[in-house]
Design an enzyme around this catalytic site. Structure first.
Site, mmCIF file in Angstrom:
data_model
loop_
_atom_site.group_PDB
_atom_site.id
_atom_site.type_symbol
_atom_site.label_atom_id
_atom_site.label_comp_id
_atom_site.label_asym_id
_atom_site.label_seq_id
_atom_site.Cartn_x
_atom_site.Cartn_y
_atom_site.Cartn_z
ATOM 1 N N CYS A 10 4.308 -12.145 13.149
ATOM 2 C CA CYS A 10 4.120 -13.228 12.172
ATOM 3 C C CYS A 10 4.941 -14.469 12.552
ATOM 4 O O CYS A 10 4.693 -15.060 13.600
ATOM 5 C CB CYS A 10 4.423 -12.727 10.767
ATOM 6 S SG CYS A 10 3.794 -13.830 9.480
ATOM 7 N N GLU A 59 2.981 -3.354 10.388
ATOM 8 C CA GLU A 59 3.667 -2.429 9.479
ATOM 9 C C GLU A 59 2.972 -2.327 8.120
ATOM 10 O O GLU A 59 3.317 -1.471 7.313
ATOM 11 C CB GLU A 59 5.135 -2.850 9.320
ATOM 12 C CG GLU A 59 5.409 -4.069 8.450
ATOM 13 C CD GLU A 59 5.155 -5.431 9.117
ATOM 14 O OE1 GLU A 59 4.553 -5.454 10.206
ATOM 15 O OE2 GLU A 59 5.546 -6.458 8.537
ATOM 16 N N HIS A 86 0.470 -8.248 10.285
ATOM 17 C CA HIS A 86 1.597 -7.345 10.041
ATOM 18 C C HIS A 86 1.193 -5.917 10.364
ATOM 19 O O HIS A 86 0.580 -5.249 9.547
ATOM 20 C CB HIS A 86 2.040 -7.445 8.574
ATOM 21 C CG HIS A 86 2.708 -8.740 8.275
ATOM 22 N ND1 HIS A 86 4.064 -8.912 8.396
ATOM 23 C CD2 HIS A 86 2.211 -9.941 7.918
ATOM 24 C CE1 HIS A 86 4.381 -10.161 8.109
ATOM 25 N NE2 HIS A 86 3.267 -10.816 7.813
#
Lengths: 228, 257
Positions: A82, A208, A206
């Site tokens: 990001c 995650e 992202h």
């Protein structure tokens, strides 16, 4: 033991990425840290980032993270996420123009109208960003979008092409001509969702927060030795 | 190739336990928010919203642990709302693993709080939740007002104006609940949603009133919502998330399937 350092420069939530790495990794030790020795001693380094680029760059320089990252990419794999990805570029339009690390050539642009000042909040003065049907698109670009893989990088291993990943951002990377995108996403404009350069792999989304596909990308990163 | 519309199940929790009941046949503990979140994530939920209705401060400690437990097992975005009043509250929730916080009452009483929060943590993690009720009479142009205290107290604030103001202060997303429709299963207030969605640039999550899958479709196609939030239709097993996503996709909506 696979030592993973998540670079902490005080900007936002780094716990999600650390938890995701712990979840997928076998025999990993994750540190969330700004300590140069710990970062340089790690086998894999993650460079995250959220929030406004001016504040991020301010902290990156104040803590000497710029020099650490430069050292890291000389000899081990780095995954930038990001704003971490955006920080690697030459410059960003955000906050009326901010110089970034210049490790990858290109600039960071706003979705829609360039006349804006993100200090007053994302998207408050968004230009008319339109999709192919002429429908107005919201800024920030928030949610699950398709990433078209443009190379066979090891980080895409076992991830189906055109999988959806979770994005949340108002600015995007426009790569310099000599650089290589690894993934492209469309949101009004086609933009660089992933790039690679030597030991760097960087993603705008992202991993995650991208469930199976994102966790697989993190797993691939832990198994990647970089290109040197 | 397009951004998918999102389905967001909402868990109301009191002292770390899901209230309002969740009915899954094969779930061991219907009150455990961790198990339920994992279940929804596996079923294809695009995000999870965790609404903390705990009143006591000891209870809120439990909430932090619950958020930590969810975040270490569920890898989709997690929004935490309820009782977020200070920058410290936000920091605590983000550190526990929340990706976004939702601010409701504190924004109404101290609008500057939203500006400070967005400046400190970034707009991407600041959701402003708005409880709206229609106040215009029959024959008048539609008008909605912001209410607090679960819809009991009027504030005199116009919803569309409020949405614009909160976005200019840095809200990255709006969670818009119709208090007229909440719990009625009669569908979203589509006119409300459309009015707000057209006035601001940030994504809108429609909430309040979902009774069936067509309501979700209408929320997106007619109400111009970017995401739809629902609790009871999923909790009580009337519809599953994959079923909802398939139905929406059949109606031409881009979904993550």
């Amino acid at each position: 033991m696979n030592k993973v350092a998540v670079i902490d420069y005080g900007m936002g939530n780094l716990h999600s990425v650390a938890k995701a790495v712990e979840y997928v990794g076998q025999n990993v030790a994750v540190s969330v840290t700004s300590d140069a020795r710990t970062i340089l001693d790690a086998d894999h380094v993650i460079f995250p980032g959220v929030g406004a680029i001016r504040d991020c760059m301010g902290e990156i320089r104040r803590l000497g993270i710029d020099e650490i990252v430069a050292e890291v990419i000389r000899n081990k794999p780095l995954l930038a996420v990001c704003v971490g990805m955006q920080a690697l570029m030459d410059s960003s339009e955000e906050n009326n123009g901010v110089a970034c690390l210049g490790m990858v050539s290109g600039r960071v642009r706003y979705f829609g109208n360039a006349q804006h000042d993100s200090d007053k909040g994302a998207g408050s003065r968004a230009g008319e960003l339109l999709d192919v049907d002429g429908k107005r698109l919201k800024v920030p670009h928030m949610g699950w979008n398709i990433v078209k893989q443009t190379d066979k990088h090891p980080l895409w291993s076992d991830i189906e092409d055109n999988s959806r990943f979770y994005f949340v951002h108002s600015y995007y990377v426009e790569l310099g001509a000599q650089e290589k995108a690894s993934g492209i996403t469309e949101y009004g404009v086609p933009f660089t969702a992933a790039l690679n350069k030597g030991n760097i792999f960087a993603v705008q989304f992202h991993p995650e927060k991208s469930q199976h596909s994102g966790l697989q990308l993190l797993r691939n990163f832990l198994g990647w030795d970089g290109c040197v | 190739m397009a951004l998918a519309k999102r389905i967001i199940p909402c868990l109301d929790c009191d002292k770390g336990r899901v209230v309002k009941g969740v009915k899954f046949l094969d779930i061991r503990d219907a009150g455990d928010p961790v198990e339920i979140s994992k279940r929804y994530s596996d079923a294809g939920a695009d995000e999870i919203t965790f609404l903390d209705i705990t009143a006591s401060s000891e209870g809120r400690e439990t909430t932090v642990h619950t958020v930590e437990a969810i975040a270490s097992q569920v890898f989709i975005p997690l929004t935490v709302g309820g009782g977020i009043r200070t920058l410290e509250d936000i920091r605590t929730m983000l550190n526990a693993g929340a990706d976004k916080v939702s601010i409701n009452t504190a924004a109404v009483f101290t609008p500057e709080f939203v500006r400070e929060a967005a400046e400190r943590f970034g707009s991407q993690c600041i959701v402003v939740a708005m409880d709206a009720k229609k106040v215009s009479g029959a024959g008048e142009p539609d008008r909605w007002e912001i209410f607090t205290h679960g819809g009991r107290k009027a504030t005199g604030i116009d919803v569309v104006e409020w949405a614009k103001r909160m976005v200019s202060y840095g809200a990255g997303e709006i969670l818009l609940t119709s208090m007229d429709r909440d719990g009625t299963k009669s569908g979203f207030d589509l006119a409300l949603n459309k009015a707000v969605s057209e006035s601001v640039s940030v994504p809108i999550i429609a909430s309040g009133g979902v009774g069936n899958l067509q309501d979700l479709v209408d929320g997106v196609l007619l109400g111009q919502a970017d995401a739809v939030l629902a609790a009871s239709i999923f909790h009580f097993g009337e519809f599953s998330i994959p079923q909802a996503k398939r139905y929406m996709a059949e109606k031409g909506i881009t979904m993550r399937l």
